[in-house]
Scaffold this motif. Sequence first.
Motif, PDB file in Angstrom:
ATOM      1  N   TYR A  65       0.857  -1.183   0.000  1.00 11.20           N
ATOM      2  CA  TYR A  65       0.000   0.000   0.000  1.00 11.20           C
ATOM      3  C   TYR A  65       0.895   1.235   0.000  1.00 11.20           C
ATOM      4  CZ  TYR A  65      -3.345  -3.478   1.713  1.00 11.20           C
ATOM      5  OH  TYR A  65      -4.119  -4.598   1.863  1.00 11.20           O
ATOM      6  N   ASN A  66       0.463   2.283  -0.695  1.00 10.40           N
ATOM      7  CA  ASN A  66       1.250   3.508  -0.704  1.00 10.40           C
ATOM      8  C   ASN A  66       0.343   4.725  -0.841  1.00 10.40           C
ATOM      9  OD1 ASN A  66       0.698   2.863  -3.497  1.00 10.40           O
ATOM     10  ND2 ASN A  66       2.123   4.490  -4.031  1.00 10.40           N
ATOM     11  N   LEU A  67       0.785   5.830  -0.251  1.00  8.38           N
ATOM     12  CA  LEU A  67       0.131   7.127  -0.400  1.00  8.38           C
ATOM     13  C   LEU A  67       1.090   8.052  -1.126  1.00  8.38           C
ATOM     14  CD1 LEU A  67      -1.417   7.575   3.176  1.00  8.38           C
ATOM     15  CD2 LEU A  67      -2.518   6.671   1.124  1.00  8.38           C
ATOM     16  N   THR A  68       0.550   8.964  -1.928  1.00  6.83           N
ATOM     17  CA  THR A  68       1.396   9.811  -2.758  1.00  6.83           C
ATOM     18  C   THR A  68       1.141  11.287  -2.494  1.00  6.83           C
ATOM     19  OG1 THR A  68      -0.228   9.781  -4.559  1.00  6.83           O
ATOM     20  CG2 THR A  68       1.494   8.098  -4.595  1.00  6.83           C
ATOM     21  N   MET A  82       5.123   4.172   2.132  1.00  2.00           N
ATOM     22  CA  MET A  82       5.224   2.872   1.477  1.00  2.00           C
ATOM     23  C   MET A  82       5.198   1.811   2.572  1.00  2.00           C
ATOM     24  SD  MET A  82       8.473   4.122  -0.830  1.00  2.00           S
ATOM     25  CE  MET A  82       8.815   2.541  -1.591  1.00  2.00           C
ATOM     26  N   VAL A  83       4.246   0.880   2.491  1.00  4.58           N
ATOM     27  CA  VAL A  83       4.152  -0.149   3.520  1.00  4.58           C
ATOM     28  C   VAL A  83       3.708  -1.464   2.881  1.00  4.58           C
ATOM     29  CG1 VAL A  83       1.765   0.447   4.136  1.00  4.58           C
ATOM     30  CG2 VAL A  83       3.218  -0.727   5.803  1.00  4.58           C
ATOM     31  N   HIS A  84       4.272  -2.548   3.371  1.00  2.00           N
ATOM     32  CA  HIS A  84       3.928  -3.888   2.902  1.00  2.00           C
ATOM     33  C   HIS A  84       3.770  -4.789   4.119  1.00  2.00           C
ATOM     34  CE1 HIS A  84       4.636  -8.032   1.592  1.00  2.00           C
ATOM     35  NE2 HIS A  84       4.185  -7.653   0.421  1.00  2.00           N
ATOM     36  N   PHE A  85       2.694  -5.569   4.161  1.00  3.79           N
ATOM     37  CA  PHE A  85       2.526  -6.523   5.263  1.00  3.79           C
ATOM     38  C   PHE A  85       1.527  -7.601   4.865  1.00  3.79           C
ATOM     39  CE2 PHE A  85      -0.351  -2.950   6.026  1.00  3.79           C
ATOM     40  CZ  PHE A  85      -1.573  -3.579   6.176  1.00  3.79           C
ATOM     41  N   LEU A 145      14.293   8.276  10.680  1.00  4.30           N
ATOM     42  CA  LEU A 145      13.615   9.011   9.621  1.00  4.30           C
ATOM     43  C   LEU A 145      14.464   8.994   8.351  1.00  4.30           C
ATOM     44  CD1 LEU A 145      10.941  10.585   9.510  1.00  4.30           C
ATOM     45  CD2 LEU A 145      12.268  12.676   9.755  1.00  4.30           C
ATOM     46  N   GLY A 146      13.853   8.603   7.244  1.00  6.88           N
ATOM     47  CA  GLY A 146      14.573   8.476   5.983  1.00  6.88           C
ATOM     48  C   GLY A 146      14.955   7.050   5.659  1.00  6.88           C
ATOM     49  N   HIS A 147      15.036   6.190   6.690  1.00  7.81           N
ATOM     50  CA  HIS A 147      15.305   4.772   6.477  1.00  7.81           C
ATOM     51  C   HIS A 147      13.976   4.019   6.400  1.00  7.81           C
ATOM     52  CE1 HIS A 147      19.577   5.073   8.448  1.00  7.81           C
ATOM     53  NE2 HIS A 147      19.361   5.991   7.521  1.00  7.81           N
ATOM     54  N   SER A 148      14.055   2.715   6.222  1.00  8.49           N
ATOM     55  CA  SER A 148      12.852   1.888   6.233  1.00  8.49           C
ATOM     56  C   SER A 148      13.013   0.764   7.251  1.00  8.49           C
ATOM     57  CB  SER A 148      12.575   1.302   4.846  1.00  8.49           C
ATOM     58  OG  SER A 148      13.603   0.407   4.452  1.00  8.49           O
ATOM     59  N   TYR A 149      11.879   0.298   7.761  1.00  5.52           N
ATOM     60  CA  TYR A 149      11.852  -0.826   8.698  1.00  5.52           C
ATOM     61  C   TYR A 149      11.558  -2.101   7.915  1.00  5.52           C
ATOM     62  CZ  TYR A 149      10.091  -3.943  12.364  1.00  5.52           C
ATOM     63  OH  TYR A 149       9.870  -5.012  13.191  1.00  5.52           O
ATOM     64  N   LYS A 150      12.232  -3.190   8.284  1.00  6.01           N
ATOM     65  CA  LYS A 150      12.046  -4.457   7.581  1.00  6.01           C
ATOM     66  C   LYS A 150      12.051  -5.601   8.588  1.00  6.01           C
ATOM     67  CE  LYS A 150      14.474  -7.537   4.351  1.00  6.01           C
ATOM     68  NZ  LYS A 150      15.715  -7.692   3.559  1.00  6.01           N
ATOM     69  N   CYS A 151      11.026  -6.451   8.511  1.00  8.30           N
ATOM     70  CA  CYS A 151      10.970  -7.637   9.367  1.00  8.30           C
ATOM     71  C   CYS A 151      10.182  -8.713   8.621  1.00  8.30           C
ATOM     72  CB  CYS A 151      10.314  -7.318  10.708  1.00  8.30           C
ATOM     73  SG  CYS A 151      10.610  -8.594  11.965  1.00  8.30           S
ATOM     74  N   LEU A 152      10.897  -9.607   7.946  1.00 10.54           N
ATOM     75  CA  LEU A 152      10.264 -10.617   7.104  1.00 10.54           C
ATOM     76  C   LEU A 152      10.126 -11.963   7.795  1.00 10.54           C
ATOM     77  CD1 LEU A 152      12.052  -9.871   3.703  1.00 10.54           C
ATOM     78  CD2 LEU A 152      10.042  -8.772   4.702  1.00 10.54           C
ATOM     79  N   LEU A 177       8.261  -0.994   5.941  1.00 11.53           N
ATOM     80  CA  LEU A 177       7.630   0.316   6.097  1.00 11.53           C
ATOM     81  C   LEU A 177       8.648   1.414   5.844  1.00 11.53           C
ATOM     82  CD1 LEU A 177       5.451   2.371   7.101  1.00 11.53           C
ATOM     83  CD2 LEU A 177       6.361   1.996   9.406  1.00 11.53           C
ATOM     84  N   ARG A 178       8.247   2.379   5.024  1.00 14.41           N
ATOM     85  CA  ARG A 178       8.979   3.636   4.921  1.00 14.41           C
ATOM     86  C   ARG A 178       7.960   4.764   4.940  1.00 14.41           C
ATOM     87  NH1 ARG A 178      12.924   6.403   0.377  1.00 14.41           N
ATOM     88  NH2 ARG A 178      13.685   8.013   1.777  1.00 14.41           N
ATOM     89  N   ALA A 179       7.998   5.567   5.982  1.00 11.83           N
ATOM     90  CA  ALA A 179       7.057   6.672   6.145  1.00 11.83           C
ATOM     91  C   ALA A 179       7.794   8.006   6.070  1.00 11.83           C
ATOM     92  CB  ALA A 179       6.327   6.549   7.483  1.00 11.83           C
TER      93      ALA A 179
END
Length: 462
Positions: free
Chosen positions: A241-244, A253-256, A360-367, A395-397
């Motif tokens: 899912y993403n918002l622009t 940008m988020v995926h789950f 801030l500026g990085h993304s979180y990842k946990c697969l 997640l990257r917000a």
Amino acid sequence: MEFHLFLLLTCLSSLAVARTPPPSAVWSVKDTRTGGYCVLAALDAQFTIYFNATFPAAPNTTHIAPSHALTLPSTANVVQDQSYCDAGSVLAPRQRIVLQWGTYKTNLTLTFAQDPVTNTTTIKEVQLQYDLNDAAIFPDRTPLENNIVTAVSSGQIDTIPNHMYKQCLTGFTTLLKINGEKDLNATMAWSNVRLQAFRNQTTTTFEGNADVCQGDQHLTTPTPFITSTAPPPLPLSGAFYNLTYPNGSQCLMVHFDLGITAMYYKKDATVGNGTIASVNNGTINHTLSWCSENRSMLVIEEFLPSWRLKMQFDNWSGKAYMSMVQLKYNLHTSWKFPDADEHADMWMNATSLKRWSSTLGHSYKCLTRQDTLKLDTAGQRAVESMTLYLGQVKLRAFVPYNETITNGTQTWGQEEECGMDVLTNDIVPIAVGCALAALVVIVLIAYVIGRRRNRARGYESM
């Protein structure tokens, strides 16, 4: 030497131009008592307004539609008789600037408040007033008795230290709630912003130092986490899912992969157990979703009939994270909860969270690890417990407004992995290292045994 000096001066001048605010219009409010200007405002703004429209082919059917482009023109005028410098009390003074433009007299109002205790100025409220009779902006609108509509921000927008001015060239987005409408709202996308209030200068030049917003930090400080490489492949399961922003670049940008388990009350007064293993067919409600500099809201619907998932993301102290989850549900709409006693729409929350945190500026990842989130059951009459399972998370917000887009895509930035992902990534090199160490030990043992046998044979020959 002269060529190198010329090249250096050219580079420096280009950098200076890149960091200089654009020469946009500067609007001002004049204090008739002192002759000075109390409010200065320079900004670009684009509005997206949702309204009820009628299908031309089906006049009795309405739908929610976004307006055509509504922008703040540089030719807008200050409405001096509605703007002011001296409202409010001594302890809570207020100042206001009202801009007006167009045939239908669209108004944008910015209200500022001063706090003597914290020595700051607050952008207290934003209000947009427009006329639905403007068919160029609101085509096929549903006729209303009152065509003048007002949309107002909820809560303060930002704070500015006294004797400074706010600068945010990259911009941000503010949600405006339309008065009298439950499901409609508007968004205001700011850019090239410079604002200053509670001043008393006779010039229209912004005084003092700039209070620079987070999005402008990369204009003067390099951001090494933004690269031109393609984003890594997404996980095998789940949904993206993403918002622009208005310019098409992504702000969230988020995926789950979502799973739901509920212990629910049945009609025979017993407790049932319903589980939905994977729910990844939702769609974004763009009317209720929005992005701003310090908070974003993602609303996902249609993964189950009458169900809605709201996820709030906050930016605080240089960290981006998920701070709230709200679930609207109706057990009667899914066969996974047979004989459910309650048929009404219900709401559950999980608040004061700090999940999926990253710089801030990085993304979180946990697969590799599944995040378990138990919702608050206080006041619930339909369920004994409700648990969300969120796996395959990325997640990257709060992505910068004008981040470089390469080949039509944006990167996830530098990834910050959860503990289990780091452990999993280390397993292979650790295993290889252990195997090599074991091989070395075996070779040493074989060597020692061989030496002893050779010595024994030497003694026997003597």
